[in-house]
Design a protein around this motif. Structure first.
Motif, PDB file in Angstrom:
ATOM      1  N   PHE A 116       1.614  10.276  -9.709  1.00 16.89           N
ATOM      2  CA  PHE A 116       0.715  10.425 -10.858  1.00 16.89           C
ATOM      3  C   PHE A 116      -0.132  11.685 -10.709  1.00 16.89           C
ATOM      4  CE2 PHE A 116      -3.494   9.674 -12.758  1.00 16.89           C
ATOM      5  CZ  PHE A 116      -3.126   9.533 -14.086  1.00 16.89           C
ATOM      6  N   LEU A 117      -0.701  11.893  -9.536  1.00 14.10           N
ATOM      7  CA  LEU A 117      -1.548  13.060  -9.297  1.00 14.10           C
ATOM      8  C   LEU A 117      -0.755  14.350  -9.252  1.00 14.10           C
ATOM      9  CD1 LEU A 117      -4.078  11.647  -6.679  1.00 14.10           C
ATOM     10  CD2 LEU A 117      -4.450  12.054  -9.112  1.00 14.10           C
ATOM     11  N   GLU A 118       0.500  14.256  -8.846  1.00 14.18           N
ATOM     12  CA  GLU A 118       1.383  15.423  -8.786  1.00 14.18           C
ATOM     13  C   GLU A 118       1.543  16.051 -10.168  1.00 14.18           C
ATOM     14  OE1 GLU A 118       5.730  15.133  -7.621  1.00 14.18           O
ATOM     15  OE2 GLU A 118       4.724  15.151  -5.668  1.00 14.18           O
ATOM     16  N   GLY A 119       1.610  15.225 -11.172  1.00 18.95           N
ATOM     17  CA  GLY A 119       1.762  15.699 -12.539  1.00 18.95           C
ATOM     18  C   GLY A 119       0.509  16.319 -13.115  1.00 18.95           C
ATOM     19  N   HIS A 120      -0.632  16.090 -12.489  1.00 21.54           N
ATOM     20  CA  HIS A 120      -1.909  16.601 -12.982  1.00 21.54           C
ATOM     21  C   HIS A 120      -2.365  17.859 -12.245  1.00 21.54           C
ATOM     22  CE1 HIS A 120      -1.848  12.714 -14.860  1.00 21.54           C
ATOM     23  NE2 HIS A 120      -2.853  13.097 -15.627  1.00 21.54           N
ATOM     24  N   ASN A 121      -1.569  18.380 -11.355  1.00 13.49           N
ATOM     25  CA  ASN A 121      -1.953  19.596 -10.617  1.00 13.49           C
ATOM     26  C   ASN A 121      -1.315  20.817 -11.207  1.00 13.49           C
ATOM     27  OD1 ASN A 121      -3.574  18.295  -8.792  1.00 13.49           O
ATOM     28  ND2 ASN A 121      -1.918  17.910  -7.376  1.00 13.49           N
ATOM     29  N   ILE A 129       0.481   6.625  -6.902  1.00  8.75           N
ATOM     30  CA  ILE A 129      -0.683   7.483  -7.093  1.00  8.75           C
ATOM     31  C   ILE A 129      -0.329   8.940  -6.817  1.00  8.75           C
ATOM     32  CG2 ILE A 129      -2.998   8.031  -6.225  1.00  8.75           C
ATOM     33  CD1 ILE A 129      -2.865   5.562  -8.050  1.00  8.75           C
ATOM     34  N   GLU A 130       0.439   9.191  -5.755  1.00  3.94           N
ATOM     35  CA  GLU A 130       0.855  10.556  -5.414  1.00  3.94           C
ATOM     36  C   GLU A 130       1.654  11.170  -6.562  1.00  3.94           C
ATOM     37  OE1 GLU A 130       1.508  13.880  -2.726  1.00  3.94           O
ATOM     38  OE2 GLU A 130       0.207  12.140  -2.509  1.00  3.94           O
ATOM     39  N   PHE A 142       0.827  -1.207   0.000  1.00  2.00           N
ATOM     40  CA  PHE A 142       0.000   0.000   0.000  1.00  2.00           C
ATOM     41  C   PHE A 142       0.861   1.256   0.000  1.00  2.00           C
ATOM     42  CE2 PHE A 142      -3.484   2.793   0.823  1.00  2.00           C
ATOM     43  CZ  PHE A 142      -4.611   2.102   0.423  1.00  2.00           C
ATOM     44  N   ALA A 143       2.016   1.204   0.659  1.00  2.00           N
ATOM     45  CA  ALA A 143       2.933   2.355   0.648  1.00  2.00           C
ATOM     46  C   ALA A 143       3.419   2.603  -0.780  1.00  2.00           C
ATOM     47  CB  ALA A 143       4.102   2.116   1.588  1.00  2.00           C
ATOM     48  N   ALA A 144       3.821   1.543  -1.472  1.00  2.00           N
ATOM     49  CA  ALA A 144       4.289   1.684  -2.856  1.00  2.00           C
ATOM     50  C   ALA A 144       3.171   2.199  -3.763  1.00  2.00           C
ATOM     51  CB  ALA A 144       4.809   0.340  -3.369  1.00  2.00           C
ATOM     52  N   PHE A 145       1.999   1.641  -3.602  1.00  2.00           N
ATOM     53  CA  PHE A 145       0.848   2.077  -4.403  1.00  2.00           C
ATOM     54  C   PHE A 145       0.533   3.547  -4.134  1.00  2.00           C
ATOM     55  CE2 PHE A 145      -3.803   2.609  -4.764  1.00  2.00           C
ATOM     56  CZ  PHE A 145      -3.949   2.352  -6.118  1.00  2.00           C
TER      57      PHE A 145
END
Length: 122
Positions: free
Chosen positions: A117-122, A114-115, A107-110
């Motif tokens: 991935f979302l960082e690039g969309h902000n 995700i973090e 879950f830490a790796a996942f």
């Protein structure tokens, strides 16, 4: 919207999808109407179950990340890693220490993926 509503909504959608896949009942013995009613009930049960599970997961993650961020007074990837580890470990703790460790790491790796991935969309 809070993480609980996103988690609950995702769980609801997953339950609807997965509930529709449950076809192990003897269909030749059921009328078309009975099959539709049965499938609708299965989808409802799975949806509620999945919604609860995702909402709990979202709550644990959000609470852990909030506590870690407050304690460290920083907003960075370390908070995400710790929150993911706490969430994965807590969810898989019933399976014993080995499962909790695997859940923590997974879950830490996942969470980091995700973090990022979302960082690039902000």
């Amino acid at each position: 919207m809070s993480i609980l509503s996103y988690g609950g909504g995702l769980g609801l959608a997953m339950g609807l999808f997965l509930g529709s896949l449950d076809t192990h009942v003897m269909q030749e013995e059921m009328s078309g109407k009975q099959q539709i009613i049965y499938q609708a009930k299965q989808m409802g049960r799975r949806s509620l179950s999945s919604a609860k599970a995702f909402a709990v997961m979202g709550f644990i993650f959000s609470a852990a990340e909030c506590v870690v961020e407050k304690a460290r007074a920083k907003h960075d990837t370390t908070n995400t890693v710790v929150a993911g580890c706490v969430t994965g470990g807590a969810i898989s703790a019933k399976g014993g220490p080995r499962a909790a460790c695997a859940g923590c790491a997974g879950f830490a790796a996942f969470s980091v993926v995700i973090e990022k991935f979302l960082e690039g969309h902000n």
